[in-house]
Design a protein around this motif. Structure first.
Motif, PDB file in Angstrom:
ATOM      1  N   ASP A 175       0.858  -1.197   0.000  1.00  0.00           N
ATOM      2  CA  ASP A 175       0.000   0.000   0.000  1.00  0.00           C
ATOM      3  C   ASP A 175       0.889   1.239   0.000  1.00  0.00           C
ATOM      4  O   ASP A 175       2.114   1.135   0.149  1.00  0.00           O
ATOM      5  CB  ASP A 175      -0.981   0.012   1.185  1.00  0.00           C
ATOM      6  N   ASP A 200       8.969   5.521   3.745  1.00  0.00           N
ATOM      7  CA  ASP A 200       8.200   6.111   4.849  1.00  0.00           C
ATOM      8  C   ASP A 200       6.708   6.132   4.525  1.00  0.00           C
ATOM      9  O   ASP A 200       5.885   6.178   5.434  1.00  0.00           O
ATOM     10  CB  ASP A 200       8.635   7.580   5.076  1.00  0.00           C
ATOM     11  N   CYS A 202       5.191   4.116   1.939  1.00  0.00           N
ATOM     12  CA  CYS A 202       4.718   2.901   1.249  1.00  0.00           C
ATOM     13  C   CYS A 202       4.914   1.718   2.177  1.00  0.00           C
ATOM     14  O   CYS A 202       5.777   1.747   3.046  1.00  0.00           O
ATOM     15  CB  CYS A 202       5.567   2.576   0.017  1.00  0.00           C
TER      16      CYS A 202
HETATM   17  N1  UDP Z   1       0.659   6.327   5.556  1.00  0.00           N
HETATM   18  C1  UDP Z   1       1.501   7.446   5.564  1.00  0.00           C
HETATM   19  N2  UDP Z   1       1.213   8.470   6.398  1.00  0.00           N
HETATM   20  C2  UDP Z   1       0.146   8.477   7.232  1.00  0.00           C
HETATM   21  C3  UDP Z   1      -0.704   7.345   7.220  1.00  0.00           C
HETATM   22  C4  UDP Z   1      -0.421   6.298   6.368  1.00  0.00           C
HETATM   23  O1  UDP Z   1       2.468   7.504   4.810  1.00  0.00           O
HETATM   24  O2  UDP Z   1      -0.061   9.462   7.959  1.00  0.00           O
HETATM   25  C5  UDP Z   1       0.956   5.204   4.646  1.00  0.00           C
HETATM   26  C6  UDP Z   1       1.487   3.997   5.384  1.00  0.00           C
HETATM   27  O3  UDP Z   1       2.907   4.002   5.415  1.00  0.00           O
HETATM   28  C7  UDP Z   1       0.983   2.861   4.542  1.00  0.00           C
HETATM   29  C8  UDP Z   1      -0.340   3.383   3.964  1.00  0.00           C
HETATM   30  O4  UDP Z   1      -0.255   4.804   4.050  1.00  0.00           O
HETATM   31  O5  UDP Z   1       1.875   2.605   3.487  1.00  0.00           O
HETATM   32  C9  UDP Z   1      -1.566   2.880   4.669  1.00  0.00           C
HETATM   33  O6  UDP Z   1      -1.423   3.134   6.040  1.00  0.00           O
HETATM   34  P1  UDP Z   1      -2.533   2.690   7.101  1.00  0.00           P
HETATM   35  O7  UDP Z   1      -3.801   3.419   6.816  1.00  0.00           O
HETATM   36  O8  UDP Z   1      -2.591   1.218   7.178  1.00  0.00           O
HETATM   37  O9  UDP Z   1      -2.031   3.360   8.422  1.00  0.00           O
HETATM   38  P2  UDP Z   1      -1.188   2.830   9.619  1.00  0.00           P
HETATM   39  O10 UDP Z   1      -1.451   1.376   9.772  1.00  0.00           O
HETATM   40  O11 UDP Z   1       0.223   3.158   9.211  1.00  0.00           O
HETATM   41  O12 UDP Z   1      -1.701   3.690  10.718  1.00  0.00           O
END
Ligand code: UDP
Length: 261
Positions: A175, A200, A202
């Motif tokens: 993701d 950071d 991805c």
């Molecule tokens: N992500 C990011 N910045 C944020 C939130 C998410 O770069 O403030 C990226 C994170 O690294 C991942 C994707 O978006 O690759 C999905 O993140 P997720 O919603 O699962 O959030 P998390 O589990 O990191 O809280």
């Protein structure tokens, strides 16, 4: 290009003015944060790797017609970028379910999605960047429908391109998060990809072993974050193997004995 005063300092980057009103300098720090700033550390070398990796990815995207803010990398930690007004939405694209999605909906970690899933989060730290729908975005005028439709298509294209690029070097793109900005130069309005694309922002898993090569190493205390980011840079051919860098998964080289004649 002259570096001017600091305009903004975020969690991982600083933005400086320049003598051109349409351009700013984006400086990559070594600071790492997670869980809405509750976990913090400084990881030496992270900013240098993210600067280089993001430069590469944004350049490749530009080559396939995805407009973005990058003008050029200036040095180890800085890039010259176009000044944009950041749209207050984080665009997340998922190919494999993990992280907050699995917790929120009780989906099994690692579930491969039949189609990429696009999610929108409002950029508001004090609310923990809540998930919002397309209807919320339009109702509260965070974007108009043309911007929203354009960005939806762009993030799908970015996902297709990045999936192929990473697949070619043995990495699964699980993701990622991207941000877009608006610019107005000589009365011409444009929406373009901005911010950074790096380990950071991805989730990157080794194709063979599912070893994590991204910020989850920091979030989940897995250690070796810089080594993992270096491995991404080495696989993308941005960094040559150095004597003190051994990519994860690679067996320790055997000592070579040189026979005397
Ligand atoms: N992500 C990011 N910045 C944020 C939130 C998410 O770069 O403030 C990226 C994170 O690294 C991942 C994707 O978006 O690759 C999905 O993140 P997720 O919603 O699962 O959030 P998390 O589990 O990191 O809280």
């Amino acid at each position: 290009m002259k570096k001017g005063k600091k305009l903004y300092e975020g969690k991982a980057k600083i933005i400086y003015a320049t003598n051109d009103k349409n351009l700013v300098i984006q400086h990559f720090k070594d600071d790492a944060t997670a869980f809405n700033n509750q976990k913090k550390d400084v990881i030496e070398g992270k900013g240098i790797l993210n600067n280089r990796i993001s430069e590469h990815i944004l350049t490749q995207l530009s080559n396939v017609g995805i407009k973005n803010h990058l003008v050029k990398r200036l040095n180890m930690r800085e890039q010259l970028v176009k000044l944009v007004e950041i749209i207050p939405i984080e665009f997340i694209v998922r190919n494999i379910a993990t992280g907050s999605l699995t917790k929120r909906l009780g989906i099994e970690d690692g579930t491969v999605l039949d189609y990429p899933l696009v999610e929108y989060c409002l950029k508001k730290d004090e609310l923990g960047d809540p998930l919002v729908s397309r209807e919320h975005i339009l109702a509260f005028k965070w974007m108009d429908v043309f911007e929203l439709d354009f960005i939806y298509e762009e993030v799908r294209r970015i996902n297709d391109f990045l999936q192929g690029m990473f697949r070619g070097v043995g990495i699964k793109l699980v993701d990622f998060k991207v941000e877009f900005g608006r610019s107005e130069i000589d009365g011409k309005r444009e929406v373009m990809l901005a911010d950074e694309i790096s380990p950071d922002t991805c989730r990157l898993w080794d194709m063979r072993t599912d070893k994590k090569l991204d910020k989850d190493r920091f979030r989940n205390d897995l250690g070796n974050l810089v080594e993992a980011y270096q491995e991404v840079a080495i696989r993308l051919n941005l960094l040559h193997e150095q004597s003190n860098i051994r990519p994860l998964n690679y067996p320790k080289p055997k000592a070579v004995k040189i026979k005397k004649k």
